[in-house]
Design an enzyme around this catalytic site. Sequence first.
Site, PDB file in Angstrom:
ATOM      1  N   GLU A 167     -10.472   2.781  -1.557  1.00  0.00           N
ATOM      2  CA  GLU A 167     -10.893   3.012  -0.179  1.00  0.00           C
ATOM      3  C   GLU A 167     -11.328   4.454   0.056  1.00  0.00           C
ATOM      4  OE1 GLU A 167      -7.319   3.773   2.777  1.00  0.00           O
ATOM      5  OE2 GLU A 167      -6.789   2.156   1.392  1.00  0.00           O
ATOM      6  N   ASP A 205       0.851  -1.194   0.000  1.00  0.00           N
ATOM      7  CA  ASP A 205       0.000   0.000   0.000  1.00  0.00           C
ATOM      8  C   ASP A 205       0.885   1.242   0.000  1.00  0.00           C
ATOM      9  OD1 ASP A 205      -1.890   1.940   0.372  1.00  0.00           O
ATOM     10  OD2 ASP A 205      -2.787   1.049   2.156  1.00  0.00           O
ATOM     11  N   HIS A 217      -0.507   4.392  -0.092  1.00  0.00           N
ATOM     12  CA  HIS A 217      -1.247   5.492   0.545  1.00  0.00           C
ATOM     13  C   HIS A 217      -1.215   6.775  -0.280  1.00  0.00           C
ATOM     14  CE1 HIS A 217      -2.107   4.563   5.034  1.00  0.00           C
ATOM     15  NE2 HIS A 217      -2.284   3.481   4.284  1.00  0.00           N
ATOM     16  N   ASP A 276     -14.945   0.634   0.787  1.00  0.00           N
ATOM     17  CA  ASP A 276     -15.033   0.472   2.240  1.00  0.00           C
ATOM     18  C   ASP A 276     -16.509   0.570   2.621  1.00  0.00           C
ATOM     19  OD1 ASP A 276     -15.157   1.128   5.076  1.00  0.00           O
ATOM     20  OD2 ASP A 276     -12.983   1.382   4.971  1.00  0.00           O
ATOM     21  N   HIS A 298     -12.137  -2.862   1.641  1.00  0.00           N
ATOM     22  CA  HIS A 298     -11.228  -2.217   2.589  1.00  0.00           C
ATOM     23  C   HIS A 298     -11.872  -2.250   3.963  1.00  0.00           C
ATOM     24  CE1 HIS A 298      -9.639   1.530   4.569  1.00  0.00           C
ATOM     25  NE2 HIS A 298      -8.503   1.044   4.104  1.00  0.00           N
ATOM     26  N   GLU A 353      -1.530  -1.104  -4.007  1.00  0.00           N
ATOM     27  CA  GLU A 353      -2.678  -0.294  -3.612  1.00  0.00           C
ATOM     28  C   GLU A 353      -2.362   1.200  -3.579  1.00  0.00           C
ATOM     29  OE1 GLU A 353      -5.456   0.135   0.403  1.00  0.00           O
ATOM     30  OE2 GLU A 353      -4.460  -1.766  -0.050  1.00  0.00           O
TER      31      GLU A 353
END
Length: 382
Positions: A236, A184, A186, A258, A285, A210
């Site tokens: 997400e 991930d 971010h 999510d 997520h 991700e």
Amino acid sequence: MKITRVETFAVPPRWLLCRIETDEGLVGWGEPVVEGRADTVRAAVHELAEQFLVGADPLRIEDHWQLMTKGSFYRGGPVLSSAVAGLDQALWDIAGKAFGAPVHQLLGGPVRDRARAYCWVGGDEPAQIHEEVTAQVEAGFTAVKMNASGRTDRLPSVADLDQVAARAQAAREALGPTGDFAVDFHGRLSVAGAIRAVAALEPYAPMFVEEPVLPEHTHLIGRVTESTTLPIATGERLYSRAEVLPALRSGVAVLQPDLSHAGGISESRRIAVLAETFDVAVAPHCPLGPLALAASLQLAFCTPNFLIQEQSIGIHYHSGAELLDYVTDPEVFRFHEGHLLRPTGPGLGVEIDERAVRRADGAAASWHNPVWRHPDGSFAEW
């Protein structure tokens, strides 16, 4: 049947739960939260409940969803969609209990008997990654996820790229050729930086990469997907069918709605169906609490293009409470060779320990994510 009361509970470590009560004694639970903005979402939940829900029939779920999302001139965004999400989960919980069936049965029935899950692993150094991944393999998991890097420049240096590759190599060595790991970013990288970093990961074949770029740059993520053979994932921080559509058109391989942010079970179900038309897998997520996970599993068991489920049991940054602290029977979340079995209880399939929730309400200060800065003092993505 009428809704008589809506309550909310802010509980450690950083979750907000909601409870919908009816005049026939049925109660539904949901989890409406934006991590770091729980108080704001809490206010939105009560505004929506007072305007649209109290006094209404809880079984008109779709009508409630339409009114809550479209009944105000200004719409959308994470706060409103998360408030709607938790209320929608609770309404589905009531519906399942009213009809004596799990939610996935009301959505067409199960398409699988167990759902593969992954766990997060922490660690800043490759040696720590290897150790933590090995521990999860020994616990029966077949997949893990980890941060691809710490704080990094949007155009990563050679040293940054070496660290990304070293962490991936450590995970692959611990998992062997049969296990999976995801990384991930971010959204910490620019498009050009993401292309370079994803290339550095290719020798280690992660299951997916991700959020290589920020969600506001979703219209550019196609440049990343076209540059690599690795599956790219995002979602997400996208909250509706309209918001995920550019990602799907850009060639992402995995979508990650999510269920506590993207409009609840109702909208996430529609997102999953839309993803299926693009031949895209869904990996919900869920680094959140018991109701978010329970709702995610209901979706997983009726979704043909489901890939794998995130969950936060034992996650490294929980402090002061754990997911299982708020359920009366943890067995529903027991892992079987890295999988969760299909829940058979009515509604969301999990019984909340109401006494524990009421005791915990307000027991912890509001959680906020860290704010990072680069060495020159400028803002850095966390």
